[in-house]
Design an enzyme around this catalytic site. Sequence first.
Site, short mmCIF file in Angstrom:
data_model
loop_
_atom_site.label_atom_id
_atom_site.label_comp_id
_atom_site.label_asym_id
_atom_site.label_seq_id
_atom_site.Cartn_x
_atom_site.Cartn_y
_atom_site.Cartn_z
NE ARG A 17 -1.92 -1.50 3.61
CZ ARG A 17 -2.30 -1.46 4.88
NH1 ARG A 17 -3.49 -1.01 5.19
NH2 ARG A 17 -1.50 -1.85 5.85
CE LYS A 76 1.40 -0.14 9.10
NZ LYS A 76 0.76 -1.43 8.97
CG HIS A 94 1.75 0.99 14.83
ND1 HIS A 94 0.38 1.05 14.90
CD2 HIS A 94 2.05 0.75 13.53
CE1 HIS A 94 -0.13 0.85 13.70
NE2 HIS A 94 0.86 0.69 12.85
NE ARG A 125 -16.61 8.29 11.81
CZ ARG A 125 -16.59 7.02 12.18
NH1 ARG A 125 -16.40 6.69 13.43
NH2 ARG A 125 -16.79 6.06 11.28
NE ARG A 126 -7.33 6.68 11.90
CZ ARG A 126 -7.08 5.37 11.82
NH1 ARG A 126 -7.27 4.60 12.87
NH2 ARG A 126 -6.62 4.83 10.71
CG PHE A 130 -6.08 1.48 5.54
CD1 PHE A 130 -6.00 1.33 4.17
CD2 PHE A 130 -5.09 2.19 6.19
CE1 PHE A 130 -4.95 1.87 3.44
CE2 PHE A 130 -4.03 2.74 5.48
CZ PHE A 130 -3.96 2.58 4.10
N GLY A 199 -20.63 0.59 10.79
CA GLY A 199 -19.32 1.26 10.85
C GLY A 199 -18.56 1.14 9.54
NE ARG A 200 -13.49 4.54 10.02
CZ ARG A 200 -13.22 5.69 10.63
NH1 ARG A 200 -13.26 6.82 9.97
NH2 ARG A 200 -12.88 5.71 11.90
CG ASP A 278 -9.97 -5.56 19.81
OD1 ASP A 278 -9.00 -4.82 19.58
OD2 ASP A 278 -11.14 -5.27 19.48
CG HIS A 318 -1.63 -7.49 7.81
ND1 HIS A 318 -1.47 -8.33 8.87
CD2 HIS A 318 -1.19 -8.18 6.73
CE1 HIS A 318 -0.97 -9.48 8.44
NE2 HIS A 318 -0.79 -9.40 7.14
N1 LIG Z 1 -8.19 -6.33 10.92
C1 LIG Z 1 -7.84 -5.24 10.27
O1 LIG Z 1 -7.05 -5.30 9.32
C2 LIG Z 1 -8.43 -3.91 10.66
C3 LIG Z 1 -8.23 -2.78 9.84
C4 LIG Z 1 -8.86 -1.59 10.17
C5 LIG Z 1 -9.59 -1.51 11.36
N2 LIG Z 1 -9.71 -2.60 12.18
C6 LIG Z 1 -10.44 -2.56 13.45
O2 LIG Z 1 -11.83 -2.71 13.21
C7 LIG Z 1 -12.56 -2.12 14.28
C8 LIG Z 1 -13.71 -1.29 13.75
O3 LIG Z 1 -13.20 -0.15 13.07
P1 LIG Z 1 -14.15 0.86 12.27
O4 LIG Z 1 -13.26 1.89 11.65
O5 LIG Z 1 -15.08 0.10 11.40
O6 LIG Z 1 -14.98 1.49 13.46
P2 LIG Z 1 -16.30 2.35 13.34
O7 LIG Z 1 -16.32 3.21 14.56
O8 LIG Z 1 -16.42 2.98 12.00
O9 LIG Z 1 -17.48 1.26 13.43
C9 LIG Z 1 -17.70 0.46 14.55
C10 LIG Z 1 -19.16 0.04 14.55
O10 LIG Z 1 -19.31 -0.88 15.64
C11 LIG Z 1 -20.55 -0.60 16.27
N3 LIG Z 1 -20.50 -1.16 17.62
C12 LIG Z 1 -19.71 -0.81 18.66
N4 LIG Z 1 -19.98 -1.56 19.75
C13 LIG Z 1 -20.97 -2.42 19.38
C14 LIG Z 1 -21.69 -3.43 20.06
N5 LIG Z 1 -21.44 -3.73 21.33
N6 LIG Z 1 -22.66 -4.09 19.38
C15 LIG Z 1 -22.91 -3.81 18.08
N7 LIG Z 1 -22.27 -2.86 17.38
C16 LIG Z 1 -21.30 -2.17 18.03
C17 LIG Z 1 -20.67 0.92 16.21
O11 LIG Z 1 -22.00 1.35 16.42
C18 LIG Z 1 -20.16 1.19 14.81
O12 LIG Z 1 -21.19 1.15 13.86
C19 LIG Z 1 -11.54 -1.34 15.09
O13 LIG Z 1 -11.20 -2.08 16.24
C20 LIG Z 1 -10.35 -1.23 14.17
O14 LIG Z 1 -9.12 -1.14 14.88
C21 LIG Z 1 -9.15 -3.80 11.83
#
Ligand SMILES: NC(=O)c1ccc[n+]([C@@H]2O[C@H](COP(=O)([O-])OP(=O)(O)OC[C@H]3O[C@@H](n4cnc5c(N)ncnc54)[C@H](O)[C@@H]3O)[C@@H](O)[C@H]2O)c1
EC number: 1.5.1.7
Length: 366
Positions: A17, A76, A94, A125-126, A130, A199-200, A278, A318
């Site tokens: 990326r 990164k 990080h 908000r960020r 990604f 969410g995202r 997590d 990732h």
């Molecule tokens: N694995 C990866 O490669 C990767 C990459 C990017 C982000 N992430 C992780 O994904 C997670 C989500 O990120 P995001 O940007 O989508 O966040 P976000 O804030 O855009 O969306 C999170 C969503 O979760 C919902 N939510 C929170 N608690 C809840 C619950 N108890 N029950 C139901 N819904 C609930 C919120 O209402 C929201 O709609 C973060 O922990 C982020 O670090 C992982």
Amino acid sequence: MATVIHLRAETKPLEHRSCLTPTTAKALVEAGYDVRVERSPQSIFDDKEFEDAGIPLVPTGSWRDAPSDHVIVGLKELPEDNFDLIHEHIQFAHVFKQQTGYRETLARYKNCLYDLEFLNDENGRRVAAFGYYAGFAGAALALEIWSWQATHPNGEGYPAVKPYPNEAALISHVKGSIAAAKEANGGKEPRVVIIGALGRCGSGSVDLCRKVGLGAESILEWDMAETAKGGPFEEITQSDIFINCIYLMGKIPPFVTRDSINADKNRKLRLICDVACDPNSPFNPVPVYDIWTTFEKPTVDVTGIESGPPVSVISIDHLPTLLPRESSESFSGQLLPSLKALKDRQTARVWADAKKLFEEKKAELE
Ligand SMILES: NC(=O)c1ccc[n+]([C@@H]2O[C@H](COP(=O)([O-])OP(=O)(O)OC[C@H]3O[C@@H](n4cnc5c(N)ncnc54)[C@H](O)[C@@H]3O)[C@@H](O)[C@H]2O)c1
């Protein structure tokens, strides 16, 4: 004099990326910036794509010798070393959450580290994340591996995953895999439950499921309202795939446990994709595994399953790397309005806040 933005080539292994793309680099030039891009052997964007966009190329690694007022942009971490970092750097480092080795790394930044994880808008908000493509890629892998399970009943493990050149190639591949799985299991379409669907990450997962042709009745979109009753949820063990996309903020009842899996004698669940991933949190709402998986070996089996087929977990942290082109384009596009304010970074709120945070973190080292 125009502010100079120097895009350094990524050096982290397998990172394809890029923080700037030919499109966003060109937009910055049009906004009056002097943008230089290092030749990169590992970027998903060919050097020529930047050249064709009119961006001058500079040698790989030349940021180290760039004049000290050039702003160095990357994605990164820098490779471990001990020379002083005299430029202003924009990147994910990080180190602000006291991650392993943070003291030594943070101490090297002598000018400023604007950490991309902490660039926030006025609502906290960020400005760029990604998430969308993490959810998109996570759902693709989940469907892909569920299909593999259906066509490999002897339990052969899913092979290593490689990034896709673009979204169309990924979708076409997943569609083919689902078609083969349906043929093997009597036409059955998988039912997918996505938690955090608003969410995202969650919206990316929902979009992927739609783009590969799953029907609306096969996609359960859950967010806060649906989990308010408190888990564990039978709707998860009664779905084929569970994708967790929530942003975890504190202790909540788990969504699924070993006990809830074992208790459902008609369980359908075969695959969990924990996009939020997590496993090291005491509040992990998916407490059925405890490691991160990798593109090399994308799944880990849940232990302690008493009957029925195994349940596998994808916990790759990732995921957007699966689609380096689209995820870079999306991230860089979100970052662009902030980058356009870089020339006024002393006063522009997003940069001034990020600098203040850096100075606080540096002060904590003393
Ligand atoms: N694995 C990866 O490669 C990767 C990459 C990017 C982000 N992430 C992780 O994904 C997670 C989500 O990120 P995001 O940007 O989508 O966040 P976000 O804030 O855009 O969306 C999170 C969503 O979760 C919902 N939510 C929170 N608690 C809840 C619950 N108890 N029950 C139901 N819904 C609930 C919120 O209402 C929201 O709609 C973060 O922990 C982020 O670090 C992982």
